[in-house]
Design a protein around this motif. Structure first.
Motif, short mmCIF file in Angstrom:
data_model
loop_
_atom_site.label_atom_id
_atom_site.label_comp_id
_atom_site.label_asym_id
_atom_site.label_seq_id
_atom_site.Cartn_x
_atom_site.Cartn_y
_atom_site.Cartn_z
N MET A 61 32.77 -14.81 21.62
CA MET A 61 33.89 -15.58 22.17
C MET A 61 33.60 -16.07 23.58
O MET A 61 34.15 -17.07 24.03
N ALA A 62 32.69 -15.37 24.29
CA ALA A 62 32.31 -15.79 25.64
C ALA A 62 31.14 -16.76 25.62
O ALA A 62 30.74 -17.28 26.66
N THR A 118 23.78 -12.37 34.59
CA THR A 118 24.11 -13.78 34.74
C THR A 118 25.61 -13.97 34.96
O THR A 118 26.39 -13.03 34.80
N ARG A 119 25.98 -15.19 35.28
CA ARG A 119 27.41 -15.47 35.46
C ARG A 119 28.19 -15.21 34.18
O ARG A 119 29.30 -14.66 34.22
N ASP A 145 31.25 -12.51 33.71
CA ASP A 145 32.55 -12.90 33.16
C ASP A 145 32.92 -12.02 31.97
O ASP A 145 34.07 -11.58 31.83
N LEU A 146 31.95 -11.77 31.08
CA LEU A 146 32.21 -10.98 29.88
C LEU A 146 32.57 -9.54 30.25
O LEU A 146 33.55 -8.99 29.75
N LEU A 147 31.80 -8.93 31.16
CA LEU A 147 32.07 -7.55 31.54
C LEU A 147 33.40 -7.43 32.27
O LEU A 147 34.17 -6.48 32.04
N ALA A 148 33.72 -8.39 33.13
CA ALA A 148 34.99 -8.36 33.85
C ALA A 148 36.16 -8.46 32.87
O ALA A 148 37.19 -7.79 33.04
N ARG A 149 36.02 -9.28 31.87
CA ARG A 149 37.09 -9.43 30.88
C ARG A 149 37.27 -8.16 30.06
O ARG A 149 38.38 -7.70 29.81
N ARG A 150 36.15 -7.56 29.67
CA ARG A 150 36.24 -6.33 28.88
C ARG A 150 36.81 -5.18 29.71
O ARG A 150 37.47 -4.29 29.18
#
Length: 319
Positions: free
Chosen positions: A150-151, A266-267, A271-276
């Motif tokens: 999804m990311a 990477t950016r 983003d993915l880790l912050a969302r999770r």
């Protein structure tokens, strides 16, 4: 009821040993964004030998679960083509259908079930339904696959020796595929040895800070009554609680260490880790200035957990 895939050991001897496959799949929308996770476990030690996850695009939950089964059987076949395989899944449908007790009516699932039977001789495979809480590793993998898809990024397997918290997780030092040796680093006499973080509630700290550390490449290392350490031989982070911790709580704005900052890839990976992380007790700070709250050109996510600890996830500079 007669099981057409029952094994007769006298007529069909197995060349290899035994392996356990755990698999899961999910769909956010059903049908919706779907992914699967699968792993092979050593039944003697409980160590995860290999794991895999993949994003499927739009698919149903049942198709995702069958896809996880196929992937798990393929992994086991690569490890030991002659092994007896015991499959554990929390999908009652897949377990009952593959055991021959329920009919497979859906065309897509019939195709995947047929593929599973071609990967491994069905007489060498047994199936067991387990509750979801005992299938945490495969569930974790399927959710990682959906998150990554999804990311718009690829799912990346954990490095060798890493582990994930939870009773169903692999023990420290589990045998996972090695993705490449780390580059040699100069030996510094004044290098940072470890960081110790005192928390009021160790369980909460493990669920938020510990969870994040593991995903940043700091596997759980040791644990004792009032603490857990994460990391390797060169550097590690300790979470500790107990009667010596003062009751007033942590505040990042008081004198002392304000936050820890980690290089997080990477950016897209930041983003993915912050969302999770928002599902594990973390809140995004400075949302109105994200992702450049640290200044132009400094791409980072600033997170704060329920106990007030701040962590900064810094993205690599664009190449």
């Amino acid at each position: 009821m007669f099981n057409p895939y029952a094994r007769d050991d006298a007529q069909h001897p197995v060349r290899g040993g035994q392996l356990i496959v755990e698999a899961d799949g999910g769909s956010r929308g059903n049908p919706g964004h779907a992914g699967y996770g699968a792993l092979v476990r050593d039944p003697a030690t409980g160590a995860i030998l290999v794991e895999k996850a993949a994003y499927l695009g739009k698919a149903s939950n049942n198709v995702a679960e069958y896809s996880g089964l196929v992937a798990g059987l393929e992994l086991a076949q690569e490890i030991d083509p002659g092994a007896r395989i015991h499959v554990k899944m929390d999908s009652k449908l897949v377990v009952e259908q593959m055991s021959g007790r329920w009919q497979i009516k859906h065309a897509d699932m019939r195709v995947l079930a047929g593929k599973a039977r071609k990967v491994v001789d069905p007489r060498n495979v047994t199936y067991e339904w387990i509750p979801r809480e005992r299938n945490k590793d495969a569930d974790r993998l399927s959710n990682e696959a959906m998150d990554a898809g999804m990311a718009g990024v690829d799912w990346v397997p954990r490095k060798a020796g890493s582990s994930v918290g939870g009773s169903g997780s692999s023990p420290a030092g589990a045998a996972l595929p090695v993705t490449g040796a780390a580059p040699a680093r100069p030996k510094l006499s004044g290098r940072l040895h470890h960081i110790e973080i005192w928390v009021a509630d160790l369980d909460k700290g493990v669920r938020s800070v510990g969870w994040l550390l593991e995903r940043l490449g700091f596997p759980a290392r040791e644990n004792w009554k009032d603490g857990v350490s994460y990391g390797g031989e060169g550097f590690y982070v300790v979470l500790e609680s107990g009667p010596d911790v003062a009751p007033e709580g942590h505040h990042r704005r008081r004198p002392g260490v304000n936050h820890l900052a980690f290089a997080a890839g990477t950016r897209s990976e930041v983003d993915l880790l912050a969302r999770r992380a928002t599902s594990h007790g973390w809140t995004l700070l400075f949302a109105d200035r994200h992702p450049f709250a640290g200044g132009p050109g400094h791409y980072a996510a600033y997170l704060e957990n329920d106990e007030g600890f701040e962590v900064e996830l810094v993205a690599d500079a664009p190449g």
